[in-house]
Design a protein around this motif. Structure first.
Motif, PDB file in Angstrom:
ATOM      1  N   ASP A  58       0.809  -1.225   0.000  1.00 58.51           N
ATOM      2  CA  ASP A  58       0.000   0.000   0.000  1.00 58.51           C
ATOM      3  C   ASP A  58       0.840   1.271   0.000  1.00 58.51           C
ATOM      4  OD1 ASP A  58      -2.699  -1.266   0.317  1.00 58.51           O
ATOM      5  OD2 ASP A  58      -1.792  -1.996   2.172  1.00 58.51           O
ATOM      6  N   GLU A  59       2.015   1.207   0.607  1.00 59.21           N
ATOM      7  CA  GLU A  59       2.864   2.404   0.708  1.00 59.21           C
ATOM      8  C   GLU A  59       4.325   1.972   0.641  1.00 59.21           C
ATOM      9  OE1 GLU A  59       3.696   6.226   3.717  1.00 59.21           O
ATOM     10  OE2 GLU A  59       2.110   4.782   4.176  1.00 59.21           O
ATOM     11  N   VAL A  60       5.153   2.807   0.026  1.00 55.13           N
ATOM     12  CA  VAL A  60       6.582   2.516  -0.112  1.00 55.13           C
ATOM     13  C   VAL A  60       7.389   3.638   0.526  1.00 55.13           C
ATOM     14  CG1 VAL A  60       8.476   2.051  -1.708  1.00 55.13           C
ATOM     15  CG2 VAL A  60       6.156   1.284  -2.276  1.00 55.13           C
ATOM     16  N   MET A  61       8.323   3.269   1.389  1.00 57.32           N
ATOM     17  CA  MET A  61       9.297   4.192   1.944  1.00 57.32           C
ATOM     18  C   MET A  61      10.672   3.766   1.439  1.00 57.32           C
ATOM     19  SD  MET A  61       7.907   4.469   5.884  1.00 57.32           S
ATOM     20  CE  MET A  61       9.027   5.812   6.317  1.00 57.32           C
ATOM     21  N   ILE A  62      11.532   4.731   1.147  1.00 60.20           N
ATOM     22  CA  ILE A  62      12.819   4.425   0.511  1.00 60.20           C
ATOM     23  C   ILE A  62      13.968   4.902   1.386  1.00 60.20           C
ATOM     24  CG2 ILE A  62      14.274   4.801  -1.520  1.00 60.20           C
ATOM     25  CD1 ILE A  62      11.678   5.358  -3.084  1.00 60.20           C
ATOM     26  N   ILE A  82      14.285   8.918   9.085  1.00 60.80           N
ATOM     27  CA  ILE A  82      13.513   7.696   8.835  1.00 60.80           C
ATOM     28  C   ILE A  82      12.894   7.187  10.134  1.00 60.80           C
ATOM     29  CG2 ILE A  82      13.766   5.222   8.329  1.00 60.80           C
ATOM     30  CD1 ILE A  82      13.511   6.784   5.817  1.00 60.80           C
ATOM     31  N   ILE A  83      13.658   7.176  11.207  1.00 56.49           N
ATOM     32  CA  ILE A  83      13.131   6.720  12.500  1.00 56.49           C
ATOM     33  C   ILE A  83      11.957   7.590  12.924  1.00 56.49           C
ATOM     34  CG2 ILE A  83      13.661   6.514  14.962  1.00 56.49           C
ATOM     35  CD1 ILE A  83      16.546   5.765  14.074  1.00 56.49           C
ATOM     36  N   GLY A  84      12.106   8.899  12.746  1.00 60.01           N
ATOM     37  CA  GLY A  84      11.001   9.794  13.089  1.00 60.01           C
ATOM     38  C   GLY A  84       9.770   9.535  12.253  1.00 60.01           C
ATOM     39  N   ASP A  85       9.973   9.306  10.952  1.00 57.83           N
ATOM     40  CA  ASP A  85       8.834   9.023  10.070  1.00 57.83           C
ATOM     41  C   ASP A  85       8.153   7.713  10.452  1.00 57.83           C
ATOM     42  OD1 ASP A  85       9.370  11.330   8.676  1.00 57.83           O
ATOM     43  OD2 ASP A  85      10.460  10.331   7.050  1.00 57.83           O
ATOM     44  N   LEU A  86       8.944   6.702  10.785  1.00 60.13           N
ATOM     45  CA  LEU A  86       8.366   5.418  11.189  1.00 60.13           C
ATOM     46  C   LEU A  86       7.555   5.570  12.473  1.00 60.13           C
ATOM     47  CD1 LEU A  86      11.395   2.992  10.554  1.00 60.13           C
ATOM     48  CD2 LEU A  86       9.358   3.276   9.126  1.00 60.13           C
ATOM     49  N   LYS A  87       8.074   6.332  13.404  1.00 58.88           N
ATOM     50  CA  LYS A  87       7.390   6.509  14.687  1.00 58.88           C
ATOM     51  C   LYS A  87       6.022   7.165  14.490  1.00 58.88           C
ATOM     52  CE  LYS A  87      10.020   7.569  18.111  1.00 58.88           C
ATOM     53  NZ  LYS A  87      10.848   8.276  19.130  1.00 58.88           N
ATOM     54  N   LYS A  88       5.954   8.121  13.564  1.00 59.21           N
ATOM     55  CA  LYS A  88       4.695   8.833  13.326  1.00 59.21           C
ATOM     56  C   LYS A  88       3.610   7.933  12.751  1.00 59.21           C
ATOM     57  CE  LYS A  88       7.010  13.250  12.370  1.00 59.21           C
ATOM     58  NZ  LYS A  88       7.362  14.222  11.306  1.00 59.21           N
ATOM     59  N   LYS A  89       4.013   6.848  12.099  1.00 57.92           N
ATOM     60  CA  LYS A  89       3.048   5.995  11.405  1.00 57.92           C
ATOM     61  C   LYS A  89       2.386   4.967  12.324  1.00 57.92           C
ATOM     62  CE  LYS A  89       5.101   6.637   6.834  1.00 57.92           C
ATOM     63  NZ  LYS A  89       3.924   7.307   6.233  1.00 57.92           N
ATOM     64  N   PRO A 106      20.694  -4.571  12.361  1.00 50.97           N
ATOM     65  CA  PRO A 106      20.667  -3.144  12.003  1.00 50.97           C
ATOM     66  C   PRO A 106      19.270  -2.661  11.620  1.00 50.97           C
ATOM     67  CG  PRO A 106      22.583  -4.191  11.044  1.00 50.97           C
ATOM     68  CD  PRO A 106      21.741  -5.290  11.615  1.00 50.97           C
ATOM     69  N   ALA A 107      18.561  -3.429  10.785  1.00 55.05           N
ATOM     70  CA  ALA A 107      17.195  -3.051  10.420  1.00 55.05           C
ATOM     71  C   ALA A 107      16.267  -3.126  11.621  1.00 55.05           C
ATOM     72  CB  ALA A 107      16.688  -3.944   9.293  1.00 55.05           C
ATOM     73  N   THR A 108      16.481  -4.135  12.463  1.00 59.62           N
ATOM     74  CA  THR A 108      15.665  -4.275  13.664  1.00 59.62           C
ATOM     75  C   THR A 108      15.827  -3.068  14.589  1.00 59.62           C
ATOM     76  OG1 THR A 108      15.856  -6.674  13.542  1.00 59.62           O
ATOM     77  CG2 THR A 108      15.199  -5.753  15.655  1.00 59.62           C
ATOM     78  N   MET A 109      17.038  -2.538  14.665  1.00 64.37           N
ATOM     79  CA  MET A 109      17.274  -1.373  15.515  1.00 64.37           C
ATOM     80  C   MET A 109      16.422  -0.190  15.081  1.00 64.37           C
ATOM     81  SD  MET A 109      18.795  -0.060  18.121  1.00 64.37           S
ATOM     82  CE  MET A 109      20.204  -1.107  18.540  1.00 64.37           C
ATOM     83  N   LEU A 110      16.228  -0.018  13.767  1.00 61.17           N
ATOM     84  CA  LEU A 110      15.357   1.057  13.293  1.00 61.17           C
ATOM     85  C   LEU A 110      13.945   0.881  13.840  1.00 61.17           C
ATOM     86  CD1 LEU A 110      16.337   1.404   9.512  1.00 61.17           C
ATOM     87  CD2 LEU A 110      17.047   2.865  11.401  1.00 61.17           C
ATOM     88  N   ALA A 111      13.438  -0.351  13.762  1.00 55.86           N
ATOM     89  CA  ALA A 111      12.093  -0.618  14.266  1.00 55.86           C
ATOM     90  C   ALA A 111      12.012  -0.435  15.779  1.00 55.86           C
ATOM     91  CB  ALA A 111      11.674  -2.039  13.884  1.00 55.86           C
ATOM     92  N   TYR A 112      13.070  -0.817  16.468  1.00 53.20           N
ATOM     93  CA  TYR A 112      13.128  -0.673  17.927  1.00 53.20           C
ATOM     94  C   TYR A 112      13.109   0.809  18.318  1.00 53.20           C
ATOM     95  CZ  TYR A 112      15.077  -0.973  22.676  1.00 53.20           C
ATOM     96  OH  TYR A 112      15.292  -0.852  24.022  1.00 53.20           O
ATOM     97  N   LEU A 113      13.935   1.612  17.646  1.00 54.26           N
ATOM     98  CA  LEU A 113      14.004   3.036  17.959  1.00 54.26           C
ATOM     99  C   LEU A 113      12.724   3.767  17.546  1.00 54.26           C
ATOM    100  CD1 LEU A 113      17.700   3.791  16.937  1.00 54.26           C
ATOM    101  CD2 LEU A 113      16.771   3.538  19.256  1.00 54.26           C
TER     102      LEU A 113
END
Length: 371
Positions: A58-62, A82-89, A106-113
């Motif tokens: 449905d949506e793509v983030m790059i 990117i972390i801020g954008d993910l948090k807002k969603k 490394p990718a998991t850390m983005l989701a964690y943060l």
């Protein structure tokens, strides 16, 4: 792992190439269908084009991550953005899709943060609180699965299964009409026999020698009167020009000519695609186009999924072998027997079998991959 039915806003992280994201699409379908969820994919600029053609997304983030091979130079500030954008969603669930030779953390850390509450991935070491849902990674030391099967098994651990396991892409008549207009500007007659040869690679170790591509093309033109369409991206135009000029006859350079939508349309109409193991073979799998793959033995997980055709493997030269120790283990354990480079005669024979209707479905892990 306990199934939770409230995953309505799901993030899938797959920051690799076009073919990698496409192989994850059946698992993405499983998530969407099982949880009736909105699916957002965080992927690379290399895969963004095909992402919009995967119907379940449905949506793509790059974002081009530094732990994935790419030409981009992403700043640390971009990660913070990117972390801020993910948090807002306000995602309910993050799923990190990886090859067995990749570290998911490394990718998991983005989701964690980004404070995504449920985080699912394979991981070889104990991730502790970084992953809430952890599958210990047994590959490749105890078993090897096709990448599609690996990803399907990951999401199955939280109860997600798809209605069907095939690859699929959005295709439109408009894209084919645009492709035809471009083809009509060249002396190509699609009413006569034709096929696609795709020589471009994302990694040098997969390269099939230019002179052998030329010999194969000339043999196919001489014996079967084929028109040869050398395809490639904009960066591969010099290569397709060189191949067409050296091959002569009814060979044409189409490098950089098509958008991704038009290229998918062309592949869907092709009687046959001959390619190295790169994203093109997964596009062919998604369009149910027969394929012959000149397969550099680097990763046995990435044969075309549920496809008809033939895989012709060859050994990666020693000087191009990966420095990744997991891949080196696979090379030493499963690929110790050297396989000579595929000959133009091998390609011609495979084409003849397909022409004669003797095409078989390619196994998930072809026997020729394992010593």
């Amino acid at each position: 792992m306990k199934l939770q039915a409230n995953y309505k806003n799901i993030l899938c992280i797959r920051p690799d190439n076009l073919g990698d994201l496409l192989m994850s699409s059946p698992a993405i379908r499983a998530l969407k269908e099982t949880f009736n969820a909105k699916i957002t994919v965080l992927t690379s600029s290399m895969a963004a084009g095909v992402a919009k053609l995967i119907p379940e997304i449905d949506e793509v983030m790059i974002c081009d991550f530094p732990w994935v091979k790419n030409a981009a130079n992403t700043s640390s500030d971009h990660f913070l953005d990117i972390i801020g954008d993910l948090k807002k969603k306000n995602f309910d669930l993050a799923v990190m899709f990886t090859v067995y030779s990749q570290n998911p953390l490394p990718a998991t850390m983005l989701a964690y943060l980004a404070e995504i509450p449920v985080r699912l991935a394979y991981c070889r070491e104990n991730p502790y609180d970084l992953l809430t849902h952890w599958l210990p990674d047994q590959e490749p030391y105890k078993l090897i699965k096709h990448q599609v099967r690996r990803d399907l098994d990951l999401v199955k651990s939280i109860g997600a299964t798809p209605s069907q396991e095939n690859l699929a892409l959005i295709q439109t008549d408009e894209a084919w009409n645009k492709a035809q207009i471009k083809l009509n500007a060249l002396p190509i007659d699609l009413q006569k026999p034709w096929l696609i040869l795709h020589a471009g690679v994302s990694e040098q170790k997969r390269t099939y020698p230019l002179e052998l591509w030329v010999q194969a093309a000339q043999k196919l033109m001489l014996k079967n009167d084929y028109q040869i369409l050398f395809t490639g991206g904009a960066k591969e135009k010099a290569l397709t020009d060189q191949l067409a000029e050296a091959s002569g006859g009814q060979s044409f350079s189409l490098g950089g000519l098509f958008s991704i939508e038009e290229f998918v349309a062309l592949i869907s109409k092709a009687p046959l695609v001959i390619s190295v193991n790169t994203g093109t073979i997964h596009l062919a799998a998604a369009t149910k186009t027969p394929v012959i793959v000149l397969y550099a033995l680097s990763n046995p997980q990435h044969a075309p999924w549920k496809s008809y055709g033939k895989v012709l493997p060859f050994t990666v030269p020693n000087n191009l072998q990966s420095k990744n120790e997991v891949i080196r283990y696979v090379n030493a354990t499963f690929f110790s027997k050297k396989i000579k480079t595929v000959s133009p005669a091998d390609i011609f024979q495979a084409v003849q079998k397909i022409r004669n209707g003797k095409t078989l479905i390619i196994p998930e892990i072809p026997e020729s991959f394992i010593n």
